[in-house]
Motif scaffolding. Structure first.
Motif, PDB file in Angstrom:
ATOM      1  N   SER A  10     -65.632  42.288 -30.922  1.00 40.68           N
ATOM      2  CA  SER A  10     -64.940  42.095 -29.647  1.00 40.68           C
ATOM      3  C   SER A  10     -65.680  41.104 -28.758  1.00 40.68           C
ATOM      4  O   SER A  10     -65.071  40.206 -28.169  1.00 40.68           O
ATOM      5  N   VAL A  11     -66.992  41.242 -28.677  1.00 41.50           N
ATOM      6  CA  VAL A  11     -67.796  40.312 -27.881  1.00 41.50           C
ATOM      7  C   VAL A  11     -67.725  38.906 -28.476  1.00 41.50           C
ATOM      8  O   VAL A  11     -67.582  37.917 -27.751  1.00 41.50           O
ATOM      9  N   ILE A  14     -64.427  37.446 -27.480  1.00 44.45           N
ATOM     10  CA  ILE A  14     -64.415  37.026 -26.072  1.00 44.45           C
ATOM     11  C   ILE A  14     -65.139  35.694 -25.917  1.00 44.45           C
ATOM     12  O   ILE A  14     -64.654  34.783 -25.239  1.00 44.45           O
ATOM     13  N   LEU A  35     -63.548  32.130 -24.610  1.00 47.45           N
ATOM     14  CA  LEU A  35     -64.050  31.413 -23.444  1.00 47.45           C
ATOM     15  C   LEU A  35     -64.309  29.941 -23.741  1.00 47.45           C
ATOM     16  O   LEU A  35     -64.186  29.095 -22.868  1.00 47.45           O
ATOM     17  N   GLY A  38     -60.271  40.515 -28.424  1.00 44.81           N
ATOM     18  CA  GLY A  38     -61.380  39.923 -27.677  1.00 44.81           C
ATOM     19  C   GLY A  38     -61.144  38.450 -27.413  1.00 44.81           C
ATOM     20  O   GLY A  38     -61.438  37.940 -26.332  1.00 44.81           O
ATOM     21  N   TYR A  39     -60.583  37.747 -28.396  1.00 39.00           N
ATOM     22  CA  TYR A  39     -60.260  36.329 -28.211  1.00 39.00           C
ATOM     23  C   TYR A  39     -59.242  36.151 -27.082  1.00 39.00           C
ATOM     24  O   TYR A  39     -59.390  35.266 -26.241  1.00 39.00           O
ATOM     25  N   VAL A  78     -58.708  38.150 -24.558  1.00 40.97           N
ATOM     26  CA  VAL A  78     -59.384  38.438 -23.289  1.00 40.97           C
ATOM     27  C   VAL A  78     -60.214  37.235 -22.854  1.00 40.97           C
ATOM     28  O   VAL A  78     -60.166  36.810 -21.698  1.00 40.97           O
ATOM     29  N   GLY A  79     -60.968  36.654 -23.778  1.00 40.99           N
ATOM     30  CA  GLY A  79     -61.768  35.486 -23.461  1.00 40.99           C
ATOM     31  C   GLY A  79     -60.915  34.299 -23.060  1.00 40.99           C
ATOM     32  O   GLY A  79     -61.261  33.558 -22.127  1.00 40.99           O
TER      33      GLY A  79
END
Length: 95
Positions: free
Chosen positions: A26-27, A30, A34, A79-80, A82-83
């Motif tokens: 997940s990180v 993200i 970003l 996660g992607y 969200v980023g």
């Protein structure tokens, strides 16, 4: 001693292993969202699949099943997104 290292995790240890894997992908998703665009997500998914195949072929403890693989890919994609949303929000506020 070798048998102890190769024993399969059970119960709580397995849950922690899956949880940390979910947090890690997940990180990573993200951070990809970003900085990079969709091609990076495809490359990350392919890298995740290659890593899973290598992990399972080496016989390391805690083999990754198809279900776990799909869960990891799902959280990576979430996660992607969200980023990507954070990146768009940041760019909109800078203008």
């Amino acid at each position: 001693m070798t048998e102890l290292c190769r024993s399969k995790p059970t119960g709580f240890a397995l849950e922690i292993s899956v949880f940390t894997s979910i947090i890690a992908v997940s990180v990573a998703g993200i951070l990809l969202g970003l900085r990079f665009k969709a091609a990076a997500l495809l490359a990350a998914t392919a890298l995740l699949l290659v890593g899973i195949v290598i992990w399972n072929s080496l016989g390391l403890p805690g083999p990754v099943t198809v279900g776990k693989s799909l869960i990891l890919m799902f959280f990576s994609a979430c996660g992607y997104l969200v980023g990507l949303s954070l990146s768009l929000w940041r760019n909109r506020n800078e203008e």
